[in-house]
Design an enzyme around this catalytic site. Structure first.
Site, PDB file in Angstrom:
ATOM      1  N   GLU A   1       0.802  -1.234   0.000  1.00  0.00           N
ATOM      2  CA  GLU A   1       0.000   0.000   0.000  1.00  0.00           C
ATOM      3  C   GLU A   1       0.831   1.280   0.000  1.00  0.00           C
ATOM      4  O   GLU A   1       0.521   2.226   0.716  1.00  0.00           O
ATOM      5  CB  GLU A   1      -0.926  -0.002   1.235  1.00  0.00           C
ATOM      6  CG  GLU A   1      -1.856  -1.179   1.245  1.00  0.00           C
ATOM      7  CD  GLU A   1      -2.625  -1.322   2.558  1.00  0.00           C
ATOM      8  OE1 GLU A   1      -3.807  -1.675   2.494  1.00  0.00           O
ATOM      9  OE2 GLU A   1      -2.054  -1.088   3.625  1.00  0.00           O
TER      10      GLU A   1
HETATM   11  C1  TNX Z   1      -4.314  -4.110   4.784  1.00  0.00           C
HETATM   12  S1  TNX Z   1      -2.604  -6.425   4.419  1.00  0.00           S
HETATM   13  C2  TNX Z   1      -3.032  -3.832   5.220  1.00  0.00           C
HETATM   14  C3  TNX Z   1      -2.825  -3.420   6.611  1.00  0.00           C
HETATM   15  C4  TNX Z   1      -4.107  -3.271   7.357  1.00  0.00           C
HETATM   16  C5  TNX Z   1      -5.032  -4.411   7.004  1.00  0.00           C
HETATM   17  C6  TNX Z   1      -6.303  -4.419   7.780  1.00  0.00           C
HETATM   18  C7  TNX Z   1      -1.591  -5.363   4.163  1.00  0.00           C
HETATM   19  C8  TNX Z   1      -0.375  -5.834   3.561  1.00  0.00           C
HETATM   20  N1  TNX Z   1      -1.905  -4.100   4.489  1.00  0.00           N
HETATM   21  O1  TNX Z   1      -2.077  -2.218   6.654  1.00  0.00           O
HETATM   22  O2  TNX Z   1      -3.833  -3.262   8.726  1.00  0.00           O
HETATM   23  O3  TNX Z   1      -5.322  -4.351   5.634  1.00  0.00           O
HETATM   24  O4  TNX Z   1      -7.038  -5.582   7.525  1.00  0.00           O
END
Ligand code: TNX
Length: 496
Positions: free
Chosen positions: A313
């Site tokens: 992300e």
């Molecule tokens: C996505 S999974 C994220 C996290 C969040 C999560 C909550 C991932 C690699 N990144 O930063 O905490 O969703 O479900």
């Protein structure tokens, strides 16, 4: 049975000079015990082992493997008459074991210490689900031969969104080890907090670790704390995988050190739960000095082979910068003697051969990873995310990926999820617990159990051996056992 008891009686009177073996109470055959994860093969024999719990604690097991014995002692079972034997010539995985119970005692045979420990972990369940009376413990005779489908069965704890101290982490380790989880991934940094002391950049923990989600006081592990966790986990068969997320999810570091920001200005602490707004600057050399120091210090106190570089992300990092930073970060990881793991987006940067891509959201990256010679670790959010609610009534948790009940966690096969991936391309599975809504051990228990045993079986047991309905019957027994241990497991609808 009676004849057998008489024989045993005669044998014992003769050999031990007095202590009579009591007749066995009604007991299930070994192969019917509700072991989770389901072993590869269990076969029952007539007869049983009687263990006098009042007896001399060390009587039966002098010379047994220290690691296996320490594990049994940690579960108050140091009195079991165990003999272990290591046979490096066995053509089996290191984690495989053969557990045999007869009237004379218990033996565990394995190729390596990891297998002996797995045998001891199974033995704890055998004891738990066999008669334990005031006259002692009665164990059904037979043999369990077992080996894992996947080498990596992981659990991830997000200690960044909410911080959990060393004692809580140890309690978590004690809860996951009985299910043969062998990796504990610690998500040590994120926008809301930096959770590990870095001696060359002290502000990371001291400033970046002050808060957590909602602005409540945070915390961090000193390097000694971290080492304590690593050793505690190792004694229970668990390898710690440290993660420092980058280039996104870095607001806490950007709050602690102004020079890490592209504009040279320190960011404010962040108390919310949004993602995708922070980034390291791929074009500043200080960024790589920072990564090098952090990876070097953490790698030096991490005996396991992996260093997780995050990579998820990073929405405000330009694409070329992202690729550049991930490549340089993984070179740094290699330089410090570790293999990198990254969340699936890192596949676009092309990781070095032998690295691991953790598939959470974008299945299309699996084949890209395979082409680059990387293994895939399955953490698909809609199956494995323990921070997802069970249903709309769950008191905590998120639901952006799915509602996940026990059947959703259990009924999938990592081997057929992505066309073109074969068994040897898959390292294993990991179940992450993100902690935006998780504030205490009680909250952890509620989301982790009983779904973790389901996922542990997906990772350990061969697909052709496992079936949902009998699994739920076994899980019901575990639900009772978890409660007896004071673990606040959720009353899933599958038990009703
Ligand atoms: C996505 S999974 C994220 C996290 C969040 C999560 C909550 C991932 C690699 N990144 O930063 O905490 O969703 O479900």
């Amino acid at each position: 049975m009676r004849l057998l008891s008489l024989c045993c009686l005669a044998f014992l009177l003769f050999s031990c000079g007095g202590d009579a073996i009591p007749p066995a109470p009604a007991m299930a055959p070994l192969a019917d015990l509700p072991i989770i994860p389901l072993p590869f093969e269990m076969s029952s024999r007539d007869g049983y082992l009687w263990v006098d719990t009042d007896g001399d604690a060390a009587a039966g097991n002098s010379g047994a493997d220290a690691g296996a014995m320490d594990y049994l002692r940690s579960r108050d079972l140091g009195m079991l008459p165990l003999a272990t034997s290591l046979d490096p010539s066995l053509t089996l995985p290191n984690e495989a074991y053969l557990l045999d119970i007869s009237a004379e005692g218990i033996t565990i045979t394995a190729k390596a210490a990891a297998g002996l420990l797995n045998g001891a972990i199974t033995l704890v369940q055998v004891v738990e689900f066999s008669p334990n009376t005031e006259r002692g413990i009665f164990l059904p005779a037979g043999t369990i031969t077992d080996q894992p489908r996947y080498a990596y069965r992981g659990f991830m704890l997000d200690v960044a969104r909410h911080f959990f101290g060393v004692d809580t982490v140890k309690q978590v380790i004690d809860r996951i080890a009985p299910y043969k989880i062998n990796h504990l991934h610690l998500h040590l940094s994120d926008d809301q907090g930096w959770r590990i002391e870095i001696k060359s950049w002290p502000g990371l923990a001291e400033i970046g670790g002050r808060f957590e989600v909602d602005g409540t006081p945070g915390g961090y592990y000193t390097q000694e704390d971290y080492t304590e966790i690593v050793n505690y986990a190792a004694a229970r068969g668990i390898t710690v995988v440290p993660e420092i997320d980058m280039p996104g999810h870095t607001n806490a570091a950007l709050n602690a050190y102004a020079e890490l920001n592209g504009d040279g200005k320190a960011r404010d602490p962040y108390f919310g739960t949004k993602v995708g707004f922070s980034t390291l600057d791929a074009n500043k050399e200080v960024t790589y000095e920072f990564i090098d120091d952090v990876v070097r210090e953490i790698s030096a106190i991490t005996p396991g082979p992996y260093f997780h570089i995050g990579g998820d992300e990073s929405s405000v990092t330009p694409h070329d910068d992202y690729v550049k930073l991930i490549r340089r970060a993984q070179d740094i990881v290699l330089k410090h003697g570790k293999k990198s793991i990254g969340w699936d987006e890192v596949a676009v940067a092309g990781l070095a051969e032998g690295s691991v891509v953790q598939l959470w959201n974008h299945t299309e990256y699996a084949l890209k990873a395979k082409e680059a010679g990387n293994k895939v670790l399955f953490s698909l959010a809609k199956r494995t995310y323990l921070d997802m609610q069970y249903d709309s009534l769950s008191r905590i948790g998120l639901h952006w990926a799915a509602y996940i009940e026990v059947d959703d966690a259990y009924n999938w096969d990592p081997g057929t999820l992505v066309d073109g991936l074969t068994e040897k391309d898959i390292l294993g599975i990991e179940a992450p617990l993100w902690s935006e809504t998780v504030r205490s051990l009680e909250d952890i228990d509620y989301l982790v159990f009983p779904r973790l045993p389901a996922l542990a079986e997906v990772g350990w047991s061969y697909q052709m051996k496992r079936q949902y309905a009998p699994f739920v019957e076994r899980l019901k027994v575990h639900q009772g056992w978890l409660k007896e241990q004071g673990i606040g497991t959720y009353d899933s609808r599958v038990f009703r």
